[in-house]
Design an enzyme around this catalytic site. Structure first.
Site, PDB file in Angstrom:
ATOM      1  N   SER A 208      13.603 -48.362   4.364  1.00 20.16           N
ATOM      2  CA  SER A 208      13.941 -47.726   5.632  1.00 20.16           C
ATOM      3  C   SER A 208      13.574 -48.642   6.804  1.00 20.16           C
ATOM      4  O   SER A 208      14.065 -49.766   6.881  1.00 20.16           O
ATOM      5  CB  SER A 208      13.271 -46.358   5.723  1.00 20.16           C
ATOM      6  OG  SER A 208      13.797 -45.576   6.772  1.00 20.16           O
TER       7      SER A 208
ATOM      8  N   HIS B 270      18.604 -40.999   1.271  1.00 18.62           N
ATOM      9  CA  HIS B 270      17.865 -42.103   1.869  1.00 18.62           C
ATOM     10  C   HIS B 270      16.645 -42.468   1.023  1.00 18.62           C
ATOM     11  O   HIS B 270      15.867 -41.595   0.624  1.00 18.62           O
ATOM     12  CB  HIS B 270      17.432 -41.669   3.269  1.00 18.62           C
ATOM     13  CG  HIS B 270      16.785 -42.737   4.090  1.00 18.62           C
ATOM     14  ND1 HIS B 270      17.424 -43.893   4.439  1.00 18.62           N
ATOM     15  CD2 HIS B 270      15.542 -42.805   4.639  1.00 18.62           C
ATOM     16  CE1 HIS B 270      16.628 -44.633   5.186  1.00 18.62           C
ATOM     17  NE2 HIS B 270      15.466 -43.998   5.315  1.00 18.62           N
TER      18      HIS B 270
ATOM     19  N   GLU C  31      23.975 -41.209   3.057  1.00 21.64           N
ATOM     20  CA  GLU C  31      23.008 -41.674   4.058  1.00 21.64           C
ATOM     21  C   GLU C  31      23.670 -41.916   5.409  1.00 21.64           C
ATOM     22  O   GLU C  31      24.719 -42.558   5.484  1.00 21.64           O
ATOM     23  CB  GLU C  31      22.377 -43.001   3.619  1.00 21.64           C
ATOM     24  CG  GLU C  31      21.505 -42.919   2.409  1.00 21.64           C
ATOM     25  CD  GLU C  31      20.537 -44.080   2.345  1.00 21.64           C
ATOM     26  OE1 GLU C  31      19.917 -44.395   3.392  1.00 21.64           O
ATOM     27  OE2 GLU C  31      20.399 -44.673   1.267  1.00 21.64           O
TER      28      GLU C  31
END
Length: 298
Positions: free
Chosen positions: A144, A269, A239
């Site tokens: 991320s 995600h 996502e």
């Protein structure tokens, strides 16, 4: 690979949008609660250390480590998270590769907005090199926001004249602070974990009044990626950040960088965290570990 698993995980994650809490403290606490449910391999040792002037966790395989170091950067939109919240992912890579990792506790916004965390990455990497570690023995890895730091940290290291690491592994990287990817709209209903409102709220704390087209904020949009080492990007089709990964990979290819774009259908995600609930998570970690083993040299 199980459709039932994917649908069940999707249903479990919905309704808990990251970043929509009333304040930063609540967001951090909720993120800890979310990540504490992720499995952590038992076959690792964990030691608190410091690197580049920041706290860090050294994660080692019980079976004995191969030469090399994975420098890991946790996720959390540059505002939440820690090496502890990413321990499942870090440990999963360590067990599968046999290579020890150092997970960096870089500074977070809003207390320390951009570019504090990028500076921390460069400082940590510089110290590893000064300790005598060869660049070909080091890989950057992250998820991320931390996946974004694998790219921006490498760019900043390159621009500082440092030799670059052997490889970059990015799970669902956030690499576009301009939020101009089409998937920010087309995947709004599909993403069970992230919302545009939550992303925007946390991003504003990190970016502040900086130009969002800065290459160290939006490398998928504006960065010259020339000279970066081989990159593996993993992402799911459910996502909001899908197009961050797609455009990063295309930009890397246009810069003659070796790049693998690894897309898994209908997963959320950083789906690699959910090894307890999703066969695809472990399979993706296996592919990531192969990529790292092929490139990291002692």
């Amino acid at each position: 690979m199980s459709t039932i698993q994917r649908e069940h995980l999707d249903a479990q994650l919905r309704g808990g949008g990251v970043g929509e809490e009333e304040n930063v403290a609540a967001a951090r606490a909720n993120f800890v609660n979310l990540m504490s449910s992720m499995p952590v391999p038992e076959e690792i040792g964990v030691q608190e250390i410091s690197l580049g002037g920041r706290p860090a966790l050294r994660v080692t395989p019980d079976a004995g480590a191969r030469p090399g170091t994975l420098l890991y950067f946790h996720g959390g939109s540059h505002v939440v998270g820690s090496p502890r919240t990413a321990l499942g992912l870090t440990g999963g890579l360590v067990v599968r590769t046999g290579v020890s990792a150092i997970s960096l506790d870089y500074r977070l916004a809003p207390e320390h907005p951009f570019p504090a965390d990028v500076e921390d990455v460069v400082a940590a990497y510089r110290e590893l090199l000064e300790q005598g570690n060869a660049p070909e023995s080091i890989a950057f890895a992250g998820d991320s926001a931390g996946g974004g730091l694998t790219i921006t940290g490498a760019l900043a290291a390159r621009d500082a004249g440092l030799p670059l690491p052997a490889a970059i592994l990015a799970f669902s990287p956030g690499v576009d602070a301009t939020r101009t990817g089409e998937s920010m709209q087309t995947k709004a209903a599909a993403d069970p974990l992230l919302t545009r409102a939550g992303i925007d709220r946390l991003s504003s704390l990190y970016v502040g009044d900086q130009d969002r087209r800065n290459p160290l904020l939006s490398p998928a949009v504006t960065a010259d990626l020339t000279g970066l080492p081989p990159i593996l990007v993993q992402v799911g089709t459910n996502e909001l950040l899908l197009d961050d990964a797609r455009r990063l990979a295309l930009r890397a290819a246009d810069a003659d960088v070796d790049v693998i774009l690894d897309i898994t259908a209908k997963v959320p995600h950083v789906f690699q965290s959910f090894t307890h609930a999703l066969d695809e998570a472990g399979e993706a970690l296996d592919r990531a570990a192969l990529f790292l083993r092929q490139r990291v040299r002692g």
